[in-house]
Scaffold this motif. Sequence first.
Motif, PDB file in Angstrom:
ATOM      1  N   ALA A 135       3.191 -13.486  -2.011  1.00  0.00           N
ATOM      2  CA  ALA A 135       2.987 -12.315  -1.154  1.00  0.00           C
ATOM      3  C   ALA A 135       3.697 -11.092  -1.732  1.00  0.00           C
ATOM      4  O   ALA A 135       3.132  -9.986  -1.779  1.00  0.00           O
ATOM      5  N   TRP A 136       4.928 -11.266  -2.194  1.00  0.00           N
ATOM      6  CA  TRP A 136       5.705 -10.141  -2.717  1.00  0.00           C
ATOM      7  C   TRP A 136       5.104  -9.591  -4.005  1.00  0.00           C
ATOM      8  O   TRP A 136       4.858  -8.382  -4.121  1.00  0.00           O
ATOM      9  N   PHE A 157       1.714  -8.025  -3.520  1.00  0.00           N
ATOM     10  CA  PHE A 157       1.900  -6.743  -2.831  1.00  0.00           C
ATOM     11  C   PHE A 157       2.285  -5.654  -3.825  1.00  0.00           C
ATOM     12  O   PHE A 157       1.743  -4.544  -3.802  1.00  0.00           O
TER      13      PHE A 157
END
Length: 216
Positions: free
Chosen positions: A167-168, A171
């Motif tokens: 996710a990081w 992103f």
Amino acid sequence: MTTGALLSILVAWLLAIASPGPDLVQLLRVGAVRRNGVACALGIMSGNLLWIVASMLGLSALVDNVSGILTALFLVGGCVLAWMGQGALRGGLAARKQDAVLSDAASSLLTTQMTTVQSWRLGLVTNLSNPKALVFFGAVFAGFVPPDTSWAMRAVVLVMMMVIGVAWFVFVAVAVSVPALSKRLQAAGAWIDIVAGTVFLVLAAVLVIEGIARLL
């Protein structure tokens, strides 16, 4: 493993992946094209997956009991970072020697001509040679996962770290591919390569010196 221990792992992991380092630098270099940035992010997390599994299988114990393992990791990681660093530095310096039009074309060459597989591979190699990952998984992470931790709980930790990590980094990859920022990154591509190459070479020197010191 208690809830507090899981939260401790979560905080340590977030600090580790969010702090500046080679992984984020590579995303800045290739992220102007979204597909390349996302592929690089997934490559980075593929490397992290290998680190996590290795740590859970006893990487820290191996490092503690076999001194040559850590020395080899330092030397190999330093050589790989040096190879990437000189490539980025040479590419950036070559782009700066061109006139304004050619410089823009050259600075965006890395992001426009790389394939998805090449971007993924770049992320993987960068992470596996990342000194932050070496220190975190070789020394720090083991302290959060005691030897008597069940394999079911280890699987929970693995999934948690992978979900958060993907996710990081995805992103970040998507954020830097936003048109306004993407154009600026491509325009500054030569300088980004120069800075990235310099950072990689400095980190490589630190790793190699540490590795040589362990041999003496």
